[in-house]
Design a protein around this motif. Structure first.
Motif, PDB file in Angstrom:
ATOM      1  N   CYS A  61       0.837  -1.211   0.000  1.00  0.00           N
ATOM      2  CA  CYS A  61       0.000   0.000   0.000  1.00  0.00           C
ATOM      3  C   CYS A  61       0.862   1.248   0.000  1.00  0.00           C
ATOM      4  CB  CYS A  61      -0.931   0.005   1.211  1.00  0.00           C
ATOM      5  SG  CYS A  61      -0.068  -0.067   2.802  1.00  0.00           S
ATOM      6  N   GLY A  62       2.167   1.077  -0.215  1.00  0.00           N
ATOM      7  CA  GLY A  62       3.082   2.208  -0.219  1.00  0.00           C
ATOM      8  C   GLY A  62       4.420   1.763  -0.766  1.00  0.00           C
ATOM      9  N   ASN A  63       5.414   2.586  -0.565  1.00  0.00           N
ATOM     10  CA  ASN A  63       6.764   2.274  -1.014  1.00  0.00           C
ATOM     11  C   ASN A  63       7.731   2.597   0.114  1.00  0.00           C
ATOM     12  OD1 ASN A  63       9.219   1.978  -2.271  1.00  0.00           O
ATOM     13  ND2 ASN A  63       8.788   3.332  -3.998  1.00  0.00           N
ATOM     14  N   PRO A  64       7.844   1.691   1.096  1.00  0.00           N
ATOM     15  CA  PRO A  64       8.690   2.000   2.257  1.00  0.00           C
ATOM     16  C   PRO A  64      10.152   2.202   1.907  1.00  0.00           C
ATOM     17  CG  PRO A  64       8.060  -0.316   2.255  1.00  0.00           C
ATOM     18  CD  PRO A  64       7.237   0.363   1.190  1.00  0.00           C
ATOM     19  N   THR A  65      10.617   1.598   0.818  1.00  0.00           N
ATOM     20  CA  THR A  65      12.022   1.763   0.452  1.00  0.00           C
ATOM     21  C   THR A  65      12.328   3.179  -0.010  1.00  0.00           C
ATOM     22  OG1 THR A  65      11.638   1.045  -1.837  1.00  0.00           O
ATOM     23  CG2 THR A  65      12.154  -0.658  -0.231  1.00  0.00           C
ATOM     24  N   ALA A  66      11.319   3.885  -0.507  1.00  0.00           N
ATOM     25  CA  ALA A  66      11.523   5.264  -0.947  1.00  0.00           C
ATOM     26  C   ALA A  66      11.499   6.219   0.232  1.00  0.00           C
ATOM     27  CB  ALA A  66      10.454   5.661  -1.957  1.00  0.00           C
ATOM     28  N   LEU A  67      10.753   5.873   1.276  1.00  0.00           N
ATOM     29  CA  LEU A  67      10.574   6.780   2.411  1.00  0.00           C
ATOM     30  C   LEU A  67      11.518   6.480   3.571  1.00  0.00           C
ATOM     31  CD1 LEU A  67       6.676   6.880   2.353  1.00  0.00           C
ATOM     32  CD2 LEU A  67       8.211   8.676   1.605  1.00  0.00           C
ATOM     33  N   ALA A  68      11.937   5.227   3.684  1.00  0.00           N
ATOM     34  CA  ALA A  68      12.858   4.863   4.765  1.00  0.00           C
ATOM     35  C   ALA A  68      14.258   5.377   4.441  1.00  0.00           C
ATOM     36  CB  ALA A  68      12.886   3.349   4.947  1.00  0.00           C
ATOM     37  N   ASP A  69      14.986   5.759   5.461  1.00  0.00           N
ATOM     38  CA  ASP A  69      16.345   6.263   5.304  1.00  0.00           C
ATOM     39  C   ASP A  69      17.301   5.082   5.408  1.00  0.00           C
ATOM     40  OD1 ASP A  69      18.576   7.838   5.158  1.00  0.00           O
ATOM     41  OD2 ASP A  69      18.502   8.484   7.250  1.00  0.00           O
ATOM     42  N   LEU A  70      17.624   4.465   4.276  1.00  0.00           N
ATOM     43  CA  LEU A  70      18.508   3.301   4.257  1.00  0.00           C
ATOM     44  C   LEU A  70      19.906   3.734   3.838  1.00  0.00           C
ATOM     45  CD1 LEU A  70      16.196   0.648   2.533  1.00  0.00           C
ATOM     46  CD2 LEU A  70      16.412   1.215   4.959  1.00  0.00           C
ATOM     47  N   ASN A  71      20.893   3.216   4.547  1.00  0.00           N
ATOM     48  CA  ASN A  71      22.279   3.623   4.313  1.00  0.00           C
ATOM     49  C   ASN A  71      23.157   2.424   3.985  1.00  0.00           C
ATOM     50  OD1 ASN A  71      21.756   6.422   5.115  1.00  0.00           O
ATOM     51  ND2 ASN A  71      21.540   5.584   7.178  1.00  0.00           N
ATOM     52  N   GLU A  72      24.248   2.701   3.308  1.00  0.00           N
ATOM     53  CA  GLU A  72      25.230   1.672   2.966  1.00  0.00           C
ATOM     54  C   GLU A  72      25.649   0.899   4.215  1.00  0.00           C
ATOM     55  OE1 GLU A  72      27.835   0.016  -0.111  1.00  0.00           O
ATOM     56  OE2 GLU A  72      26.463   1.710  -0.346  1.00  0.00           O
ATOM     57  N   GLY A  73      25.647  -0.435   4.105  1.00  0.00           N
ATOM     58  CA  GLY A  73      26.141  -1.281   5.177  1.00  0.00           C
ATOM     59  C   GLY A  73      25.123  -1.651   6.240  1.00  0.00           C
ATOM     60  N   GLU A  74      23.890  -1.150   6.137  1.00  0.00           N
ATOM     61  CA  GLU A  74      22.904  -1.442   7.175  1.00  0.00           C
ATOM     62  C   GLU A  74      22.245  -2.804   6.951  1.00  0.00           C
ATOM     63  OE1 GLU A  74      21.323   2.641   9.064  1.00  0.00           O
ATOM     64  OE2 GLU A  74      20.405   2.144   7.137  1.00  0.00           O
ATOM     65  N   VAL A  75      21.668  -3.309   8.047  1.00  0.00           N
ATOM     66  CA  VAL A  75      20.919  -4.569   8.016  1.00  0.00           C
ATOM     67  C   VAL A  75      19.437  -4.226   8.118  1.00  0.00           C
ATOM     68  CG1 VAL A  75      20.550  -6.809   9.102  1.00  0.00           C
ATOM     69  CG2 VAL A  75      22.837  -5.778   9.119  1.00  0.00           C
ATOM     70  N   VAL A  76      18.666  -4.704   7.143  1.00  0.00           N
ATOM     71  CA  VAL A  76      17.251  -4.357   7.025  1.00  0.00           C
ATOM     72  C   VAL A  76      16.406  -5.623   7.120  1.00  0.00           C
ATOM     73  CG1 VAL A  76      15.501  -3.312   5.518  1.00  0.00           C
ATOM     74  CG2 VAL A  76      17.842  -2.381   5.563  1.00  0.00           C
ATOM     75  N   LEU A  77      15.249  -5.511   7.727  1.00  0.00           N
ATOM     76  CA  LEU A  77      14.285  -6.608   7.794  1.00  0.00           C
ATOM     77  C   LEU A  77      12.962  -6.142   7.221  1.00  0.00           C
ATOM     78  CD1 LEU A  77      13.100  -9.336   8.783  1.00  0.00           C
ATOM     79  CD2 LEU A  77      12.752  -8.240  11.026  1.00  0.00           C
ATOM     80  N   ASP A  78      12.440  -6.910   6.252  1.00  0.00           N
ATOM     81  CA  ASP A  78      11.126  -6.633   5.664  1.00  0.00           C
ATOM     82  C   ASP A  78      10.126  -7.632   6.243  1.00  0.00           C
ATOM     83  OD1 ASP A  78       8.947  -5.961   4.131  1.00  0.00           O
ATOM     84  OD2 ASP A  78       9.782  -6.665   2.228  1.00  0.00           O
ATOM     85  N   LEU A  79       9.148  -7.140   7.001  1.00  0.00           N
ATOM     86  CA  LEU A  79       8.123  -7.990   7.594  1.00  0.00           C
ATOM     87  C   LEU A  79       7.038  -8.276   6.561  1.00  0.00           C
ATOM     88  CD1 LEU A  79       7.668  -6.277  11.087  1.00  0.00           C
ATOM     89  CD2 LEU A  79       9.112  -8.241  10.500  1.00  0.00           C
ATOM     90  N   GLY A  80       6.861  -9.557   6.229  1.00  0.00           N
ATOM     91  CA  GLY A  80       5.887  -9.925   5.211  1.00  0.00           C
ATOM     92  C   GLY A  80       6.386  -9.575   3.830  1.00  0.00           C
TER      93      GLY A  80
END
Length: 288
Positions: A61-80
């Motif tokens: 229902c959105g685009n969290p990757t565009a709005l989240a502040d993701l940086n080089e080297g980080e560990v990310v978890l996508d729920l569902g």
């Protein structure tokens, strides 16, 4: 109520199989092309080099990757994580030194997501089978949690947010897209299985969402509306559910939004160790 998780697993399993076969992955009565919740979420060109099945399986229902502040080297978890579209987009942003986990309870979606990652040549990802109410990762191991229209599907949202808090590192960020209520939903809507699957019946009221985040221990919780569903969109959402569309549109118009939900896990306060140059103090004003 019929077991919600079982129905959702069946519906989204079918969506995964449809996407793998090259068909739009409508999870319920609406297709991705006509659904006002899932349509037109990604900007032109953003997904052009992703496997077609990853795009077809997108039911967010959105685009969290565009709005989240993701940086080089980080560990990310996508729920569902579904077919993996947001995992693959996040993997670009964290780079080879980062990593992205996708968690999903539907075996067909996990099979599709792993196939999509291999086809895309993305190696810094890992897909896990499990429930978002019991995340199979250690405490304090994740920098950023994202999710795209999935938390509303859970029957135990308090457990989801508590688990999210647990696995985030101190200072970690919670940044998810979800469908959110701005008013009381009719009881018939809340009990409708098509609307549970369609991300509507289980939507939290925005004040309750913020309260649950605060209760879990998060700080700076906020909700930013990204879409407000007025009468035409509400009618499309209700179509095919067996409910009286005209009657319920009036009760629901403007009371549903897609929103971007942000919060932060506090950084644990640490008392500085005394040094040889530090002034010694034994008064009540500076010693505890």
């Amino acid at each position: 109520m019929t077991d919600i998780a079982t129905i959702i697993r069946e519906k989204y399993g079918k969506a995964a199989r449809d996407a793998a076969a090259g068909a739009p992955a409508g999870c319920c009565s609406r297709s991705e092309n006509t659904d006002p919740i899932t349509s037109n979420l990604y900007v032109t060109g953003e997904t052009h080099d992703l496997p077609p099945a990853a795009v077809l399986a997108s039911l967010g229902c959105g685009n969290p990757t565009a709005l989240a502040d993701l940086n080089e080297g980080e560990v990310v978890l996508d729920l569902g994580s579904g077919g993996g579209i947001d995992v693959l987009l996040s993997a670009r942003r964290v780079g080879k030194t980062g990593k992205v986990y996708g968690l999903d309870m539907t075996a067909s979606m996990l099979t599709l997501a792993r196939k999509n990652a291999k086809e895309a040549g993305v190696e810094n990802v890992e897909f896990l089978e499990g429930n978002i109410e019991s995340i199979p990762l250690p405490d304090n191991s994740i920098d950023v949690i994202i999710s795209n229209c999935v938390i509303n599907l859970s029957a135990d949202k308090r457990a989801v947010l508590n688990e999210a808090f647990r696995v985030l590192k101190p200072g970690g960020r919670f940044a998810v897209s979800d469908v959110i209520a701005r008013g009381e939903m009719p009881e018939a809507v809340k009990q409708n299985m098509e609307l549970w699957c369609g991300c509507v019946a289980g939507a939290l009221h925005e004040s309750e969402f913020l309260a649950l985040l605060n209760a879990a221990g998060f700080e700076n919780a906020s909700i930013e509306p990204t879409r407000i569903y007025e009468a035409p969109e509400t009618a499309a959402i209700l179509e095919g559910t067996g409910l009286d569309v005209r009657g319920f549109v009036q009760a629901m118009e403007g009371k549903l939004i897609s929103g971007f939900v942000r919060a932060t896990k506090p950084v644990e306060a640490r008392r500085p160790l005394p040094t040889s140059t530090a002034k010694t103090c034994c008064g009540p004003e500076c010693c505890s």
